[in-house]
Design an enzyme around this catalytic site. Sequence first.
Site, PDB file in Angstrom:
ATOM      1  N   LYS A   1      -1.757  -3.531   5.568  1.00 42.71           N
ATOM      2  CA  LYS A   1      -1.195  -2.256   5.229  1.00 42.71           C
ATOM      3  C   LYS A   1       0.095  -2.654   4.176  1.00 42.71           C
ATOM      4  CE  LYS A   1       0.075   1.748   3.831  1.00 42.71           C
ATOM      5  NZ  LYS A   1      -0.327   2.484   2.674  1.00 42.71           N
TER       6      LYS A   1
ATOM      7  N   CYS B   1       7.003   4.758  -0.159  1.00 43.30           N
ATOM      8  CA  CYS B   1       6.249   3.717   0.202  1.00 43.30           C
ATOM      9  C   CYS B   1       6.953   2.157  -0.227  1.00 43.30           C
ATOM     10  CB  CYS B   1       4.741   3.662   0.083  1.00 43.30           C
ATOM     11  SG  CYS B   1       4.303   5.219   0.636  1.00 43.30           S
TER      12      CYS B   1
HETATM   13  N1  SAJ Z   1       5.137   1.729 -10.614  1.00 46.86           N
HETATM   14  C1  SAJ Z   1       5.643   1.043 -11.802  1.00 46.86           C
HETATM   15  N2  SAJ Z   1       4.845   0.263 -12.578  1.00 46.86           N
HETATM   16  C2  SAJ Z   1       3.448   0.175 -12.219  1.00 46.86           C
HETATM   17  C3  SAJ Z   1       2.793   1.022 -10.829  1.00 46.86           C
HETATM   18  C4  SAJ Z   1       3.984   1.770 -10.430  1.00 46.86           C
HETATM   19  O1  SAJ Z   1       6.773   1.071 -12.289  1.00 46.86           O
HETATM   20  O2  SAJ Z   1       2.609  -0.474 -12.849  1.00 46.86           O
HETATM   21  C5  SAJ Z   1       6.263   2.592 -10.068  1.00 46.86           C
HETATM   22  C6  SAJ Z   1       5.832   4.090 -10.161  1.00 46.86           C
HETATM   23  O3  SAJ Z   1       6.293   4.717 -11.273  1.00 46.86           O
HETATM   24  C7  SAJ Z   1       6.607   4.716  -8.794  1.00 46.86           C
HETATM   25  C8  SAJ Z   1       6.399   3.358  -7.926  1.00 46.86           C
HETATM   26  O4  SAJ Z   1       6.075   2.234  -8.640  1.00 46.86           O
HETATM   27  O5  SAJ Z   1       7.871   4.793  -8.814  1.00 46.86           O
HETATM   28  C9  SAJ Z   1       5.477   3.639  -6.818  1.00 46.86           C
HETATM   29  O6  SAJ Z   1       4.246   4.152  -7.253  1.00 46.86           O
HETATM   30  P1  SAJ Z   1       2.625   3.627  -6.938  1.00 46.86           P
HETATM   31  O7  SAJ Z   1       1.646   4.413  -7.718  1.00 46.86           O
HETATM   32  O8  SAJ Z   1       2.660   2.083  -7.079  1.00 46.86           O
HETATM   33  O9  SAJ Z   1       2.950   4.162  -5.237  1.00 46.86           O
HETATM   34  P2  SAJ Z   1       2.644   5.198  -4.522  1.00 46.86           P
HETATM   35  O10 SAJ Z   1       4.030   5.214  -3.663  1.00 46.86           O
HETATM   36  O11 SAJ Z   1       2.793   6.584  -4.898  1.00 46.86           O
HETATM   37  O12 SAJ Z   1       1.578   4.953  -3.521  1.00 46.86           O
HETATM   38  C10 SAJ Z   1       1.405   3.538  -2.710  1.00 46.86           C
HETATM   39  C11 SAJ Z   1      -0.137   3.101  -2.989  1.00 46.86           C
HETATM   40  N3  SAJ Z   1      -0.229   1.670  -2.725  1.00 46.86           N
HETATM   41  C12 SAJ Z   1      -0.816   0.868  -3.602  1.00 46.86           C
HETATM   42  O13 SAJ Z   1      -1.148   1.226  -4.806  1.00 46.86           O
HETATM   43  C13 SAJ Z   1      -0.829  -0.607  -3.184  1.00 46.86           C
HETATM   44  C14 SAJ Z   1      -1.119   4.033  -2.191  1.00 46.86           C
HETATM   45  O14 SAJ Z   1      -2.381   3.631  -2.333  1.00 46.86           O
HETATM   46  C15 SAJ Z   1      -0.515   4.038  -0.872  1.00 46.86           C
HETATM   47  O15 SAJ Z   1      -1.294   4.847  -0.024  1.00 46.86           O
HETATM   48  C16 SAJ Z   1       0.958   4.702  -0.692  1.00 46.86           C
HETATM   49  O16 SAJ Z   1       1.825   3.745  -1.396  1.00 46.86           O
HETATM   50  C17 SAJ Z   1       1.502   4.621   0.696  1.00 46.86           C
HETATM   51  O17 SAJ Z   1       1.458   5.609   1.139  1.00 46.86           O
HETATM   52  O18 SAJ Z   1       1.717   3.478   1.493  1.00 46.86           O
END
Ligand code: SAJ
Length: 443
Positions: A218, A272
């Site tokens: 995780k 997260c």
């Molecule tokens: N972000 C970037 N570039 C990217 C992708 C995301 O800058 O290419 C930024 C987003 O804008 C945001 C942050 O990263 O600020 C996090 O966004 P995210 O879409 O990566 O993740 P969360 O926090 O919404 O959800 C994550 C997810 N984990 C993964 O994709 C590995 C989700 O599946 C999990 O369930 C969640 O964390 C959790 O609760 O752990």
Amino acid sequence: MKELINNIRGRHLKLTVLGSGYVGLPTAALFAKAGFYVTAIDKKPEVVTAVNNGASHINEPGLCELVSQNVKAGRLKAKVNNIDALKVEGAIIISVQTPINENKRPNLGFLIRAVRNIGKNLNKGMLVVIGSTIPPGTMATKVKPILESLSNLKADEEFYLAYVPERIAPGKALKEFVESPRLVGGIGNNSTRVAAELFGSVCKKVIETNAAVAEVAKVAENTYRDVNIAFANELALLCEKIGVDVIDVVNLANTHPRVNIHMPGPGVGGPCLPKDPYLLINSSKKIQNVLIKTARRVNDYMPKHIVELTLSALRETGKDIKKSKIAILGAAYKNNVDDSRLSPSEKVSDELFNLCGEVRIFDPCCNASFRVKKVLTLTEALKDADCLVIMTDHKEFFNLDIQEISRLMGVKPAIVDGRRIMNNKEVTKYFFYSAVGLGKSNN
Ligand code: SAJ
């Protein structure tokens, strides 16, 4: 064990979900939809009242309808968290927050309190599932011994205990809960089997493992994403200096079948990714974890970079920074959600608030405004602004009318694009344009 499995199959199992937040409430509602009688517990009375009135305090597509239908059908109810509410039978899923403190150390206070209260009331044959994200080793060294000693029951023999981490992203919670393969890690084989049976009644695919592996998997998933984004962000900083566009670079590199570079941006926020890498590295003090810590530093630096791009855009367009008017688009930590937890937009708003004349923020999805003035329309945000700073890539911000924006903004307007949503060629006709990873070409 047979009886528990039969109760799950026949939907006679009583299910309690402790913590009715972004993860807990979708969990409760989806199990109710699958036919279980579910009690959702929360410490906030207003959350309990909302759920019992058939509403959701969380803005998640489809959730309000799902809560309403299942409350009406009598399969879902909510209770305020207290020792009586935790005198449960059947199965309990714990979905409470596991934050980090100022020193980046895990704060397991909420989880341990919940486990203790459950341990005091644990009955033979019950299933306890931890859904909260936890530092590796927590199940074996904390959760299991606490439950065993307070209940005088043996895990995996007299009661069942499993770690089933959630994998849902805000905005897509209901779909991902059902469709993302679900890791089910029992403290022993019996626990894995029982928990897999329960989650298999809602999730399309469950993958059976053990608790220790599931714990690491995780936090590894979110750390992988954080490190990958940090690489994209560092690449963006390099491309700015080299004089090429990082978007061209990433798109080209990703045509290689074994490369998948994420998107650079204004920083990494949400509940997260900024936290989970610390849950992972805190599990061993013997290793330096240089890569993971550095990735966190790179991502934490990005809001500062956006501020630097903004100040430099103001200078380039001849503005007095102290008198300048700034319009920030987006308070949410990512696109199309109302969630501003650990949003990079907060750091940028705070810094610009300290340095500039007036800072306004507009977000059609999210109510947060941090320390700056919240405006309710794009027009209000842009009126006479010197610089537009794009912090979130909400769908409403795509295809903005560039000419109309330049008409509303002050003379020699600037745009700082933290999300790369603007069309470079068109926007440079009307604006001083700078963007994360956009190097100005020398040829
Ligand atoms: N972000 C970037 N570039 C990217 C992708 C995301 O800058 O290419 C930024 C987003 O804008 C945001 C942050 O990263 O600020 C996090 O966004 P995210 O879409 O990566 O993740 P969360 O926090 O919404 O959800 C994550 C997810 N984990 C993964 O994709 C590995 C989700 O599946 C999990 O369930 C969640 O964390 C959790 O609760 O752990």
